[in-house]
Design a protein around this motif. Structure first.
Motif, mmCIF file in Angstrom:
data_model
loop_
_atom_site.group_PDB
_atom_site.id
_atom_site.type_symbol
_atom_site.label_atom_id
_atom_site.label_comp_id
_atom_site.label_asym_id
_atom_site.label_seq_id
_atom_site.Cartn_x
_atom_site.Cartn_y
_atom_site.Cartn_z
ATOM 1 N N ALA A 127 -0.401 13.869 -0.549
ATOM 2 C CA ALA A 127 0.816 13.927 0.341
ATOM 3 C C ALA A 127 2.134 12.864 0.082
ATOM 4 O O ALA A 127 3.165 13.471 0.156
ATOM 5 N N ASN A 128 1.754 11.952 -0.361
ATOM 6 C CA ASN A 128 2.595 10.959 -0.874
ATOM 7 C C ASN A 128 3.485 10.576 0.378
ATOM 8 O O ASN A 128 4.582 10.560 0.252
ATOM 9 N N VAL A 129 2.960 10.205 1.543
ATOM 10 C CA VAL A 129 3.678 9.874 2.702
ATOM 11 C C VAL A 129 3.430 8.580 3.262
ATOM 12 O O VAL A 129 2.239 7.995 2.909
ATOM 13 N N PRO A 130 4.174 7.716 3.886
ATOM 14 C CA PRO A 130 3.736 6.415 4.594
ATOM 15 C C PRO A 130 2.861 6.481 5.586
ATOM 16 O O PRO A 130 2.884 7.503 6.301
ATOM 17 N N ILE A 131 1.911 5.782 5.626
ATOM 18 C CA ILE A 131 0.737 5.778 6.687
ATOM 19 C C ILE A 131 0.308 4.341 6.910
ATOM 20 O O ILE A 131 0.328 3.382 6.135
ATOM 21 N N THR A 132 0.029 3.934 8.133
ATOM 22 C CA THR A 132 -0.162 2.690 8.807
ATOM 23 C C THR A 132 -1.559 2.938 9.248
ATOM 24 O O THR A 132 -1.698 3.731 10.320
ATOM 25 N N LEU A 133 -2.554 1.989 8.893
ATOM 26 C CA LEU A 133 -3.780 1.869 9.261
ATOM 27 C C LEU A 133 -3.993 0.712 10.225
ATOM 28 O O LEU A 133 -3.800 -0.674 9.909
ATOM 29 N N PHE A 134 -4.287 0.893 11.431
ATOM 30 C CA PHE A 134 -4.625 -0.094 12.471
ATOM 31 C C PHE A 134 -6.192 -0.268 12.435
ATOM 32 O O PHE A 134 -6.933 0.770 13.118
ATOM 33 N N LEU A 135 -6.648 -1.286 11.722
ATOM 34 C CA LEU A 135 -8.190 -1.416 11.418
ATOM 35 C C LEU A 135 -9.025 -2.087 12.289
ATOM 36 O O LEU A 135 -8.376 -3.512 12.657
ATOM 37 N N GLU A 136 -9.933 -2.008 12.855
ATOM 38 C CA GLU A 136 -10.927 -2.621 13.590
ATOM 39 C C GLU A 136 -11.919 -3.257 12.681
ATOM 40 O O GLU A 136 -12.538 -2.490 11.958
ATOM 41 N N LEU A 137 -12.090 -4.746 12.756
ATOM 42 C CA LEU A 137 -12.995 -5.425 11.823
ATOM 43 C C LEU A 137 -14.438 -4.836 12.085
ATOM 44 O O LEU A 137 -15.076 -4.848 11.058
ATOM 45 N N ASN A 138 -15.166 -4.628 13.035
ATOM 46 C CA ASN A 138 -16.277 -4.195 13.129
ATOM 47 C C ASN A 138 -16.684 -3.174 12.282
ATOM 48 O O ASN A 138 -17.573 -2.759 11.900
ATOM 49 N N ALA A 139 -15.560 -1.969 12.411
ATOM 50 C CA ALA A 139 -15.549 -0.664 11.332
ATOM 51 C C ALA A 139 -15.377 -0.883 9.980
ATOM 52 O O ALA A 139 -15.978 -0.575 9.321
ATOM 53 N N VAL A 140 -14.552 -2.288 9.750
ATOM 54 C CA VAL A 140 -14.375 -2.472 8.465
ATOM 55 C C VAL A 140 -15.379 -3.175 7.743
ATOM 56 O O VAL A 140 -15.884 -2.749 6.276
ATOM 57 N N ASP A 141 -16.064 -4.101 8.266
ATOM 58 C CA ASP A 141 -17.069 -5.025 7.733
ATOM 59 C C ASP A 141 -18.291 -4.548 6.783
ATOM 60 O O ASP A 141 -18.483 -4.772 5.789
ATOM 61 N N PRO A 142 -18.722 -3.046 7.261
ATOM 62 C CA PRO A 142 -19.730 -2.428 6.527
ATOM 63 C C PRO A 142 -19.368 -1.997 5.036
ATOM 64 O O PRO A 142 -20.222 -1.954 4.228
ATOM 65 N N ASP A 143 -18.047 -1.721 4.954
ATOM 66 C CA ASP A 143 -17.425 -1.483 3.547
ATOM 67 C C ASP A 143 -15.946 -1.546 3.425
ATOM 68 O O ASP A 143 -15.225 -0.484 3.674
ATOM 69 N N PRO A 144 -15.646 -2.633 3.457
ATOM 70 C CA PRO A 144 -14.439 -3.206 3.308
ATOM 71 C C PRO A 144 -13.625 -2.416 2.079
ATOM 72 O O PRO A 144 -12.512 -2.405 2.089
ATOM 73 N N ASP A 145 -14.269 -2.282 1.154
ATOM 74 C CA ASP A 145 -13.718 -1.765 -0.271
ATOM 75 C C ASP A 145 -13.276 -0.363 -0.026
ATOM 76 O O ASP A 145 -12.490 0.099 -1.058
ATOM 77 N N TYR A 146 -13.859 0.266 0.929
ATOM 78 C CA TYR A 146 -13.312 1.689 1.208
ATOM 79 C C TYR A 146 -11.800 1.783 1.275
ATOM 80 O O TYR A 146 -11.143 2.963 0.910
ATOM 81 N N PHE A 147 -11.196 0.892 1.974
ATOM 82 C CA PHE A 147 -9.866 1.090 2.368
ATOM 83 C C PHE A 147 -8.765 0.595 1.028
ATOM 84 O O PHE A 147 -7.592 0.766 1.514
ATOM 85 N N LYS A 148 -9.504 -0.038 0.135
ATOM 86 C CA LYS A 148 -8.520 -0.510 -0.869
ATOM 87 C C LYS A 148 -8.102 0.612 -1.733
ATOM 88 O O LYS A 148 -6.641 0.489 -1.960
ATOM 89 N N PRO A 149 -8.610 1.814 -2.041
ATOM 90 C CA PRO A 149 -8.006 2.966 -2.575
ATOM 91 C C PRO A 149 -6.799 3.509 -1.536
ATOM 92 O O PRO A 149 -5.950 4.252 -2.059
ATOM 93 N N LEU A 150 -7.231 3.302 -0.326
ATOM 94 C CA LEU A 150 -6.033 3.704 0.749
ATOM 95 C C LEU A 150 -4.938 2.996 0.595
ATOM 96 O O LEU A 150 -4.048 3.519 0.600
ATOM 97 N N GLN A 151 -5.164 1.830 0.482
ATOM 98 C CA GLN A 151 -4.094 0.674 0.333
ATOM 99 C C GLN A 151 -3.225 1.120 -1.053
ATOM 100 O O GLN A 151 -2.145 0.930 -1.074
ATOM 101 N N ALA A 152 -3.996 1.373 -1.987
ATOM 102 C CA ALA A 152 -3.309 1.738 -3.528
ATOM 103 C C ALA A 152 -2.760 2.624 -3.300
ATOM 104 O O ALA A 152 -1.670 3.146 -4.096
ATOM 105 N N ALA A 153 -3.043 3.893 -2.403
ATOM 106 C CA ALA A 153 -2.318 5.161 -2.377
ATOM 107 C C ALA A 153 -1.199 4.736 -1.608
ATOM 108 O O ALA A 153 -0.314 6.062 -1.268
#
Length: 281
Positions: A127-153
Motif C-alpha cells: 500500500a505504501n501509505v503512512p500508518i500510525t500504530l497506537f500500541l498497548e504494552l500488554n499486547a506487545v510484550d508477548p512478541d515485540p519483534d512482530y511490529f519491527k517489520p511494520l515499523q520498517a515498512a
C-alpha cells in the motif's frame, strides 16, 4: 482545536473497542472465506527500511501478494505538505478527533496489537501509505519483534497505555503511570519514544490531558470512523471519509479485510493517506 466534550461511555461504544481487558472483536465470527484463510507470508522477508517505499519495493511487495489481494490494494498520490496543528500552552496535551484541514487527506491509525497477522507487513509495503500504530504494552510484550517489520515498512509507533484501562476511572497518578511507562517501554523496544497518545476506548478527561502532557505526549487523538469485520462505520452523514478524518482500526482476526476496507474508503472519497505525526509540531 476540538473541545474535550465526548464522554468515555459514548466514545467507547462507537469505537467497538472492548472494556479494559476485553479485546475481542464484536459481530459474527469470520467465515472460512475471510482473510484468515490466506496463506501466511514470512514477515522476516520484509523489505529493509532503507528500501521501503521505493517504486521497486512497492512493485515487489505487490507482486508478493496473492492475486485476490493485489487487485484490492489501491495506489495513492503523495499527500500534500502538512500544516502544523496549534497546540495548547496550558499544561495539557492537545486533543483532536480529526485534523482541521480542507486538504484531500485522511489518517490511518491502528490500536492495541493482540492479533498479529503475518500479512500486515506485506500489505503495508504494498500500500505504501503512512500508518500510525497506537500500541498497548500488554499486547506487545508477548512478541515485540512482530511490529519491527511494520515499523520498517513505514509505520510509526505511538502510545496506548500498558494495560488498556478506562482512563477516567483512574486518578492522576494512575493515568500518568499508564502513559509514561507505556511510552518508556515502547522506546526500549522500538528506539523512539512516542509523543502521541490514544486513550483506550476514547475515554478521557482533563486529568488525562494533563497526565499525557506531563509524560511528554504532545497530542491525544480519538477518531471519526472505525472499522471491523471488513466494514467502515461512520459517525456522521454523509457516510464518506472526509478531509482530515482519522480512521480507527484494531489488530483483530480480520485485519486484512479491515485494512483493505479502509484503503478502499479513502480511495473512493478521493483522498490520500497522510502521516498523523507530520501535523504535530
Amino acid at each position: 482545536m476540538f473541545r474535550a466534550v465526548a464522554t468515555g461511555a459514548l466514545v467507547s461504544l462507537i469505537a467497538g473497542c472492548g472494556a479494559a481487558g476485553d479485546h475481542s472483536a464484536t459481530g459474527p465470527a469470520p467465515s472460512p472465506t475471510t482473510s484468515t484463510a490466506v496463506p501466511a507470508l514470512d514477515p522476516s522477508a520484509s523489505v529493509p527500511a532503507t528500501q521501503a517505499g521505493t517504486p521497486e519495493a512497492v512493485t515487489a511487495a505487490l507482486a508478493a501478494l496473492p492475486e485476490t489481494l493485489r487487485r484490492r490494494v489501491p495506489q495513492f498520490p503523495p499527500p500534500p505538505a502538512p500544516t502544523k496543528l496549534t497546540l495548547p500552552t496550558d499544561g495539557k496535551a492537545g486533543l483532536f478527533k480529526r485534523i482541521p484541514t480542507t486538504e484531500k487527506i485522511a489518517f490511518i491509525t491502528i490500536d492495541d496489537g493482540w492479533q498479529k497477522d503475518p500479512m500486515a507487513a506485506k500489505l503495508f509495503q504494498a500500500a505504501n501509505v503512512p500508518i500510525t500504530l497506537f500500541l498497548e504494552l500488554n499486547a506487545v510484550d508477548p512478541d515485540p519483534d512482530y511490529f519491527k517489520p511494520l515499523q520498517a515498512a513505514g509505520a510509526t509507533i505511538q502510545n496506548h497505555t500498558i494495560s488498556h484501562p478506562t482512563m477516567t476511572r483512574l486518578g492522576y497518578d494512575g493515568q500518568k503511570r499508564q502513559i509514561c511507562e507505556g511510552a518508556d517501554r515502547l522506546a526500549k523496544y522500538y528506539g523512539t519514544r512516542p509523543t502521541l497518545f490514544r486513550p483506550p476506548g476514547g475515554s478521557y478527561n482533563s486529568t488525562t490531558l494533563r497526565a499525557a502532557h506531563d509524560c511528554g505526549m504532545k497530542a491525544v487523538f480519538t477518531w471519526t470512523e472505525t472499522t471491523d469485520h471488513g466494514k467502515v462505520f461512520y459517525q456522521r452523514d454523509p457516510h464518506v471519509v472526509q478531509p482530515g478524518d482519522i480512521i480507527l482500526m484494531h489488530f483483530r482476526p480480520r485485519f486484512v479485510d479491515d485494512f483493505l476496507a479502509v484503503l478502499k474508503a479513502i480511495h473512493k472519497a478521493g483522498l490520500t493517506p497522510a502521516r498523523l505525526e507530520d501535523y504535530v509540531p
